[in-house]
Design an enzyme around this catalytic site. Structure first.
Site, mmCIF file in Angstrom:
data_model
loop_
_atom_site.group_PDB
_atom_site.id
_atom_site.type_symbol
_atom_site.label_atom_id
_atom_site.label_comp_id
_atom_site.label_asym_id
_atom_site.label_seq_id
_atom_site.Cartn_x
_atom_site.Cartn_y
_atom_site.Cartn_z
ATOM 1 C CG ASP A 33 -34.578 -23.027 -24.696
ATOM 2 O OD1 ASP A 33 -33.594 -23.731 -24.348
ATOM 3 O OD2 ASP A 33 -35.611 -23.515 -25.180
ATOM 4 C CE1 TYR B 285 -33.865 -21.374 -28.003
ATOM 5 C CE2 TYR B 285 -35.952 -20.527 -28.853
ATOM 6 C CZ TYR B 285 -35.100 -21.579 -28.599
ATOM 7 O OH TYR B 285 -35.478 -22.844 -28.969
ATOM 8 C CD GLU C 299 -37.310 -23.124 -32.295
ATOM 9 O OE1 GLU C 299 -37.408 -22.933 -31.066
ATOM 10 O OE2 GLU C 299 -37.025 -24.230 -32.791
#
Ligand code: SF4
Length: 354
Positions: A127, A109, A26
């Site tokens: 996001d 996030y 991520e």
């Protein structure tokens, strides 16, 4: 969800996501396309298979491995966070939102992605991709970047989240945004949620999401040089760890401020003398090298010259070390994007002369 169970999960590392794998992927995927990330991700895990290894690594080696992926603060934060996890959490990435948010580089996030994908806890991960999908499905006609409107869309995502299925839900949203509900020309004909999508029904999907007008990006004029020694190696300087591009290596570059009356080559000679006590051969023709950062663009007048004495780094706010690099030792040094472009420009000229 049915569609996702049969068609989704196309990212290999998401098949059996560990917290560490989810975290690293991520972070790498922020501002970066999947296709670009995959080889970096594979090299990263081969070298740093777990948090302990990452925490024990030298930051310079990590930056060298990150070279070309951009947004280097991500790498520095990964490194700092790994050390904090070893120190505070016995080497285990915490499954707790507050503890995650206390780590460098982990915001709402990323915390949501880790907690949902790796721990299957009921958190959303919102996001730009997810905001775009929601703005289209809801035909949301207010600009999505203001904090109030972004919070409203996050609440919508929470309302849609099926309890106990956060992992598959968030991954489905991520992949939908990356592959079908793309920023331009979304593939609505094949979209699994088209029947719920108000923007598609009203034919305004290309006008959603509404974005704030972009600010003009300033341009900074710079002058720099590839300074070589007789043995063909070239001078590199390491940027201070806490500023922009901290820890990366670069050729000497200097900003030319508005109203500077010196010609670029004279500015270069003066600044090399002042910061490195270095004299050089007279610079010849210059190349123009351009490079875009997030908040500004650079126009670099690049010269190539030969060092006439041994440089000495004078204490300053920009650099903290110097090194002569060559083909053998360069791979161990992470280079700035601007320096990579400068080296390519010189190499292209050499190739043209062969
Ligand atoms: Fe996006 Fe089109 Fe699907 Fe709507 S129908 S979510 S605009 S791809």
């Amino acid at each position: 969800m049915d569609w996702y169970a049969t068609h989704g999960r196309r990212l290999p590392w998401r098949l059996e996501p560990s917290p560490y794998h989810t975290w690293v992927s991520e972070i790498m995927l922020q501002q970066t396309q999947v296709a670009t990330v995959i080889p970096y991700y594979q090299r990263f895990l081969a070298r740093f298979p777990d948090i302990d290894t990452l925490a024990a690594a030298d930051l310079g080696e990590l930056l060298a491995l990150w070279q070309g992926l951009g947004y280097y603060s991500r790498a520095r934060n990964l490194h700092a966070a790994a050390r904090a996890i070893v120190r505070l959490h016995d080497g285990q990435l915490p499954g707790d939102r507050a503890a995650l948010l206390a780590l460098p580089g982990i915001g709402d996030y990323t915390a949501g992605a880790i907690l949902s994908i790796a721990y299957n806890l009921d958190y959303v991960a919102v996001d730009g991709n997810v905001k775009r999908i929601l703005a289209r499905v809801l035909d949301y006609d207010r600009e999505i970047d203001s904090s109030a409107n972004a919070a409203e869309l996050t609440n919508c995502a929470r309302a849609l989240l099926p309890s106990g299925q956060a992992s598959i839900f968030n991954q489905a949203m991520m992949d939908l945004g990356a592959t079908i509900c793309t920023p331009r020309q979304p593939l609505c004909d094949t979209c699994p949620v088209a029947r719920y999508c108000l923007a598609w029904e009203r034919g305004v999907q290309e006008q959603r999401p509404v974005r704030a007008p972009r600010a003009t990006v300033p341009v900074r004029e710079m002058v720099g040089a590839i300074v070589e020694r007789d043995d063909g190696s070239w001078l590199a300087l390491r940027r201070n760890p806490h500023g922009l591009l901290g820890g990366l290596w670069e050729i000497p570059v200097y900003e030319r401020h508005t109203g500077d009356t010196l010609r670029p080559d004279a500015r270069l000679i003066a600044d090399l003398a002042q910061t490195l006590h270095l004299e050089i051969t007279t610079p010849g023709a210059a190349w123009l090298v351009t490079h875009a950062y997030t908040h500004f663009r650079v126009r670099l007048m690049l010269y190539r010259c030969i060092a006439q004495n041994v440089p000495v780094l004078v204490s300053n706010d920009t650099w903290n070390a110097l090194q002569w690099l060559n083909d053998a030792n360069m791979p161990a040094h992470g280079l700035t994007g601007l320096t990579l472009k400068a080296l390519r420009a010189v190499q292209a000229q050499r190739d043209a002369l062969l």
